[in-house]
Design an enzyme around this catalytic site. Structure first.
Site: not given
Ligand code: ACM
Length: 512
Positions: A145, A216, A279
């Protein structure tokens, strides 16, 4: 104890579970008082457990079923059976009974985020034991991440030399929260991973690795800035949230991630490989004229389609290797390859859309099974984020959206709890967040839909004695103990209405 040779692993595991607390030898013999066997007619993961005055017989539809029958046997014994050294004064008896049991869902999972806070190998192994005790069979392992890259990749050593360490961490969830000034880091070597995967397999748990892309990824960009849109040097991110630094859209970034995945495929036999897709901020792509020029050549009309475009490039590669892509529900915003499995996290909209479009689904709606969310309205909850999710709330989880037809519902493989660790910097805090809510998730995934919370709650009181014996620091029903609180560290609580409105905005782009 007796078992056919094919069940030698289960027999050895059961011996290892029964010997310490009882102090008894449980030798393997031809006709044991505890007899294990299989009968393919019973069904995968199902078992029949028979306790008579003469002994215990466990017959499973397969080795996994036998294993779950053994777990049921442990539950029938006094809770002290989970202690690791001889316990005096306990009568090790099991009630005469017959149990016929089988799971409702094939995917009974937990997602563990080891990127935000590294969880040492020893604690990952312990977590696998706890999963197995709850008959969970899938560990979705979130390995990379913005805040850390935790998996050794031989071809790209800087991913862990640089990407596994950060200078400090944000304290709490407030937007202007200070940093703690304390370095954090850690990673798993490939040998560690082989050990963890094998340990999981001995407990009938599949480890589904996840390598995030195309967002991420700031920890990877810290190691290899040329992967980024800006190519600017970055540090491994010290803030929580979503970094705006994302992957460049080019054949070289696709090749880099394919090469990473080649090592992942060697390490993880899982049919599913997680590639992220959630995201992904698009501001850097919008601002980059070269990316704008490339879109048409890629057959795309807008940057919004880029995350699923990227995931499809990885999908081609994984599918060619006989694996299936596992991605978050944002990937439904573009075209997906057949065979993709979608993790529905922004409520159940993704589950409905994916199943209707013919994709398999793993349900993990944030408003039911995000175990980082606060556990009550009490201001004493440590770093309280999002909405309160009590044990009762979590127990109401059903992975199958009621609006699906029976044929569509067959695409729902099951569900999982998600354990994000921005605010869980130690195994003790993970225990507090996860237990006993994970017990409720486990029952929701194993049992039939007609479940009764009051009945569960009563049984849970006995189960807590097992967790005590196992040394799990679960949340007590009267709230956090003094050492489980984080006085003065702000969270970011939402009301249910605020959260629902936020999620509704996020999923507006998903085509059903
Ligand atoms: C997430 O909670 N971004 C999958």
């Amino acid at each position: 104890m007796s078992a056919p040779a094919a069940l030698g692993g289960v027999l050895a595991w059961l011996q290892q579970m029964l010997r310490p607390a009882t102090g008894l030898p449980f030798p393997a013999v031809a006709h044991g008082t505890i007899a294990l066997g299989t009968d393919a007619g019973i069904g995968s993961e199902a078992f029949q457990l028979d306790v008579t005055v003469d002994g215990v017989t466990i017959v499973g539809g397969d080795a996994a079923g036998v294993f779950y029958g053994c777990q049921a046997l442990l539950q029938l014994l006094p809770p002290a059976i989970y202690r690791r050294a001889a316990v005096a004064g306990v009568s090790w008896t099991v009630p005469v009974c017959r149990v016929d049991d089988a799971p409702r869902f094939a995917w009974r999972g937990a997602m563990l985020d080891v990127a935000r806070h590294f969880l040492p190998k020893h604690d990952v192994l312990r977590f696998l034991d706890l999963m197995a005790a709850h008959r969970l069979n899938t560990l979705h392992w979130h390995l990379t991440d913005d805040q850390g890259w935790r998996l050794e990749i031989k071809r790209y050593p800087r991913l862990t030399e640089i990407g596994a360490w950060r200078r400090e961490s944000q304290v709490g969830a407030a937007r202007d929260a200070p940093g703690d000034g304390r370095p954090h880091g850690g990673f798993y070597t490939q040998d560690d991973v082989r050990e963890i995967v094998a340990y999981a397999a001995e407990r009938f748990i599949t480890v589904v690795p996840e390598i995030e892309s195309p967002g991420h990824v700031q920890a990877a960009l810290a190691a290899y800035p040329e992967l980024g849109v800006t190519r600017q040097p970055q540090e491994v991110w010290t803030r929580w949230g979503i970094s705006s630094n994302v992957l460049d859209i080019s054949s070289s970034t696709v090749d880099f991630f394919r090469n990473v995945l080649d090592e992942v495929l060697e390490l993880f036999p899982s049919r599913w490989i997680g590639v992220g897709g959630d995201e992904c901020p698009q501001d850097q792509w919008r601002a980059d004229p070269l990316i704008g020029e490339r879109l048409a050549g890629l057959g795309l009309t807008s940057v919004e389609e880029l995350p699923s475009w990227f995931v499809r490039r990885l999908d081609d590669h994984l599918t060619a290797a006989g694996r299936r892509v596992f991605g978050w529900d944002e990937i439904l915003e573009g075209d997906l390859a057949p065979g993709t499995t979608v993790a529905s996290w922004r409520g159940m909209a993704g589950a409905v859309a994916a199943a209707r479009r013919g994709y398999d689904v793993v349900a993990c709606p944030d408003d039911l099974v995000y175990l980082d969310y606060r556990q009550s309205e009490s201001p004493e909850e440590p770093i309280p984020v999002a909405i309160p999710l009590t044990v009762r709330d979590v127990y109401a989880f059903d992975p199958v959206p009621p609006s699906l037809t029976a044929a569509e519902a067959r695409h729902v493989l099951g569900g999982q709890a998600n354990i994000w660790t921005e605010h869980a910097d130690s195994p003790r805090t993970i225990d507090y967040l996860v237990f006993p809510r994970l017990c409720a998730v486990a029952e929701a995934l194993w049992s039939t839909a007609d479940r009764d919370f009051d009945n569960f709650w009563n049984r849970l009181q006995t189960h807590l004695a097992r967790l005590d014996a196992l040394g799990v620091e679960y949340r007590r029903s009267d709230g956090p103990q003094p050492w489980q609180r984080r006085p003065g560290v702000p969270g970011r609580p939402d009301t249910r209405e605020q959260r629902a409105a936020h999620i509704a905005r996020l999923v507006a782009n998903i085509q059903v």
